[in-house]
Design an enzyme around this catalytic site. Structure first.
Site, PDB file in Angstrom:
ATOM      1  N   VAL A   1      18.797  57.312 -37.417  1.00 57.39           N
ATOM      2  CA  VAL A   1      19.564  56.069 -37.278  1.00 57.39           C
ATOM      3  C   VAL A   1      18.968  54.977 -38.170  1.00 57.39           C
ATOM      4  CG1 VAL A   1      20.424  54.335 -35.665  1.00 57.39           C
ATOM      5  CG2 VAL A   1      20.205  56.712 -34.919  1.00 57.39           C
TER       6      VAL A   1
ATOM      7  N   GLY B   1      21.339  72.062 -34.360  1.00 58.69           N
ATOM      8  CA  GLY B   1      20.690  70.759 -34.420  1.00 58.69           C
ATOM      9  C   GLY B   1      21.220  69.755 -33.404  1.00 58.69           C
TER      10      GLY B   1
ATOM     11  N   LYS C   1      22.698  56.175 -19.609  1.00 59.02           N
ATOM     12  CA  LYS C   1      23.923  55.546 -20.120  1.00 59.02           C
ATOM     13  C   LYS C   1      24.826  55.111 -18.961  1.00 59.02           C
ATOM     14  CE  LYS C   1      23.614  58.258 -24.373  1.00 59.02           C
ATOM     15  NZ  LYS C   1      23.929  59.557 -24.994  1.00 59.02           N
TER      16      LYS C   1
HETATM   17  N1  HSE Z   1      21.139  63.279 -27.234  1.00 53.85           N
HETATM   18  C1  HSE Z   1      22.323  62.498 -27.076  1.00 53.85           C
HETATM   19  C2  HSE Z   1      23.536  63.405 -27.033  1.00 53.85           C
HETATM   20  C3  HSE Z   1      22.549  61.493 -28.174  1.00 53.85           C
HETATM   21  O1  HSE Z   1      23.422  64.627 -27.099  1.00 53.85           O
HETATM   22  O2  HSE Z   1      24.625  62.880 -26.918  1.00 53.85           O
HETATM   23  C4  HSE Z   1      21.707  60.280 -28.015  1.00 53.85           C
HETATM   24  O3  HSE Z   1      21.899  59.654 -26.788  1.00 53.85           O
END
Ligand code: HSE
Length: 441
Positions: free
Chosen positions: A24, A195, A213
């Protein structure tokens, strides 16, 4: 005059420090440098990269040496840094660096959901004290604008429910299981090979990432401070190929959902329920069509009705897009003076315990095939006031498989029912229990 109070000083650019140069951070730096002219026009003043903090100076990052440092603390403290972009991730050192920035009146843009979900109060209060901006659009669902819609576009509405697929790794795994019939460990291996999944996939597959989240979404939706510890959480590591096949036969698929809802307690008082678990979703529900590593968030509001936000929830460039949106907003606020909306927690709604939350269960039982079994199973549901919606029975080796789908009942009544069923002599095994979401009955 301090930077925090400066307005319309066209002589002085907005100085930006970027902490972290992973996927990012690299994209944020690229956009800052490649689109400097556009950013200048959009903000009204030049937006200038003052430095990038990294862990390792040996790696060639294609940047002038004087822009790269390992001393993040000193970079944050520089007089000519007005805004700090934190894309390191994790709790330490980001927590101390962000607090130092906010305490100095510098605005912060972060993608750090784990930090926000655990320390939201501390960070928001620091931002409030110094009248700085704390923006975090990139912390939930990558490129998808959902933080700003909840915080600003829907500020005049009443949000009743937010349901999201907010983790791309698990959505990739579940979608692939659904499409191919493969089992969880095969598709986790595939996600790792491509990945999507990290070497240690725990945060994703056990739902910690989605829970952080969910805490952020619930805080915004319900004007209540919600932390990760308030979120009921189950991951996807126990979901089987059989679960997906059964879901499909019932016209459903399985998704890891983040659910944030207003619910009422037995006295009719309002509470909120925040939870993350794999659930059956009917194929016609908008979230059932969200496949692969994509994310989507459905918001239900009293006046707006149902809104759906869909897109890329991870990845360098998509996440950097959300960071840049915040950076432009924070830069404009620095340039024109003032700040964006801060934390809103006035409602202070209590968190409902998971046991009180109304859900629907699909209970998959392996039972003996003899007279009285069905009525014995039904009696366990009835005695706990759980109403059955449908029952399917099919032969299964020496016994039968019973699929019992309930109407809405409290999660504690359903859990107790399943515990009691597992004790019955004609129940050979409770194969699995999945909740059904997205329907009201
Ligand atoms: N690892 C998270 C996902 C992305 O697989 O959506 C970053 O929050």
């Amino acid at each position: 005059m301090t930077t925090a109070n400066r307005t319309f000083d066209v002589e002085r650019p907005i100085g930006v420090a970027v902490l972290g140069m992973g996927n990012v951070g690299t994209e944020v730096v690229r956009i800052l440098r490649d689109h400097a002219d556009d950013l200048h026009s959009r903000v009204g003043a030049p937006v200038v990269l003052r430095g990038v903090a990294v862990r390792n100076l040996d790696k060639d990052r294609g940047l002038p040496a004087d822009l790269v440092t390992t001393d993040a603390e000193a970079l944050v403290a520089r007089e000519d840094v007005d805004i700090v972009v934190e894309v390191i991730g994790g709790i330490d050192p980001p927590r101390a660096l962000i607090l130092a920035a906010l305490n100095a009146g510098k605005s912060v843009v972060t993608a750090n959901k784990a930090l926000l979900a655990d320390y939201t109060g501390e960070l928001a209060e620091a931002a409030e004290r110094s009248r700085a901006d704390l923006y975090f659009e990139a912390a939930v669902a990558g490129a998808i604008p959902v933080v700003r819609p909840l915080m600003q576009s829907l500020a005049g509405d009443r949000v009743d429910r937010v349901i999201g697929i907010v983790n791309g790794t698990t959505n990739f795994i579940l979608s692939a299981m659904d499409e191919t019939g493969a089992n969880y460990s095969e598709m986790l291996a595939e996600a790792t090979r491509l990945g999507y999944a990290e070497a240690d996939p725990t945060a994703d597959v056990e739902g910690f990432d989605a829970a952080a989240k969910a805490a952020i979404l619930a805080s915004l939706a319900f004007h209540t401070r919600v932390t990760a510890a308030d979120v009921y959480r189950e991951g996807i590591s126990k979901v089987t190929a059989d679960d997906l096949a059964i879901a499909s036969a019932l016209g459903c698929t399985v998704k890891l959902l983040a659910l944030c809802e207003r619910v009422t307690d037995p006295e009719g008082k309002e509470r909120i329920s925040v939870r993350v678990y794999p659930a059956l979703v009917q194929r016609e529900h908008p979230l059932a069509t969200v496949n692969g590593a994509f994310n989507a968030v459905v918001v239900e509001a009293a006046n707006a009705g149902r809104l759906m936000f869909y897109g890329q929830g991870a990845g360098g460039a998509p996440t950097a897009s959300a960071v840049m949106g915040d950076l432009v907003m924070a830069s404009r606020n620095k340039f024109y003076g003032g700040r964006g909306p801060g934390e809103s927690t006035y409602a202070k709604l209590p968190i409902a315990p998971m046991g009180d939350t109304p859900t629907r269960y699909l209970v998959n039982l392996h039972v003996a095939d003899r007279p009285g079994v069905l009525s014995g199973v039904a009696a366990e549901f009835a005695s706990r006031d759980v109403s059955i919606s449908t029952v399917r029975q099919e032969g299964a080796g020496d016994g039968a498989r019973l699929l019992v789908l309930t109407h809405l009942a409290t999660d504690s009544a359903l859990t107790e029912t399943v515990a009691a069923l597992s004790e019955l002599d004609f129940v050979i095994a409770v194969n699995s229990v999945l909740r059904l979401e997205g329907t009201e009955e």
